[in-house]
Motif scaffolding. Structure first.
Motif: not given
Length: 228
Positions: A137-152
């Motif tokens: 799983y991969y993610g993007i964080f904003k202000n220390g918060k996980l806001v978007s992901i994709t997975g396998q």
């Protein structure tokens, strides 16, 4: 080895034969995932799905049969069809050039709860905590918060499925999903495997997938059953 084309006709089956064989629960030739990981089931012979469904439901209250064009048989005194999700399979042709400007993070075990909570916020219902074990799983964080992901998700020696494409409602329309799908696709290609994905027919995200280089290839339907 079974060809890629044959595997893609029954992706759950071949995932459980290869990469995910340690998650296999089998009843008389019908294959399911361990219900703590996923509730997907697969078959070739629909005459065997009646008894297999009854057995699998001893440990869960619902499950999916995933099938291109076969209709499972069930014992309607114990199982009922909640809905049939008419889906489609998409397979990468050539990945489009995508500028990745966000920092994309490989999500380790410390983020299992955050992944679970974000998916249930956006797509409540069927993701399990241990679904995370199916792939990276991969993610993007904003202000220390996980806001978007994709997975396998489903995968074999020949393909890996991109799944769990989710963005927090407050962070949509920023290109996060596009960048994450492109990143995940590149990671799959680095393993010399074919990137695929599944979605509902008519999903508004299909044009995005097509712009990234994915092509519609076949129907892939999800039959959702529940215990009576």
């Amino acid at each position: 080895m079974t060809s890629l084309e044959e595997q893609l006709k029954n992706p759950v089956w071949y995932s459980l034969k290869e990469t995910h064989k340690h998650f296999l629960v089998e009843y008389d030739g019908v294959q399911f995932y361990n219900q703590e990981v996923s509730t997907f089931g697969s078959f070739f012979d629909e005459t065997k799905t009646v008894k297999a469904s009854n057995n699998y439901l001893k440990n869960t209250d619902h499950f999916f049969f995933v099938s291109e064009n076969q209709t499972p048989l069930i014992d309607d005194t114990k199982v009922f069809l909640e809905k049939k999700i008419e889906g489609c399979q998409m397979v990468l042709n050539t990945l489009s050039d995508v500028s990745i400007i966000e920092e994309i993070v490989l999500l380790g075990n410390d983020y299992i709860d955050e992944i679970y909570n974000l998916i249930w916020l956006v797509m409540p219902g069927y993701y399990r905590r241990r679904t995370y074990e199916m792939g990276n799983y991969y993610g993007i964080f904003k202000n220390g918060k996980l806001v978007s992901i994709t997975g396998q998700r489903m995968q074999t020696n020949l393909f890996i499925e991109v799944s769990a494409v989710v963005t927090h409602p407050e962070y949509t329309r920023k290109g996060f999903a596009k960048q994450l799908i492109a990143h995940t696709t590149k990671e799959i290609l680095r393993e010399n495997k074919k990137p695929i994905l599944h979605t509902n027919k008519g999903n508004s995200a299909i044009p995005l997938y097509e712009k990234l280089g994915y092509e519609l290839t076949r129907d892939m339907n999800w039959w959702l059953y529940r215990k009576v």
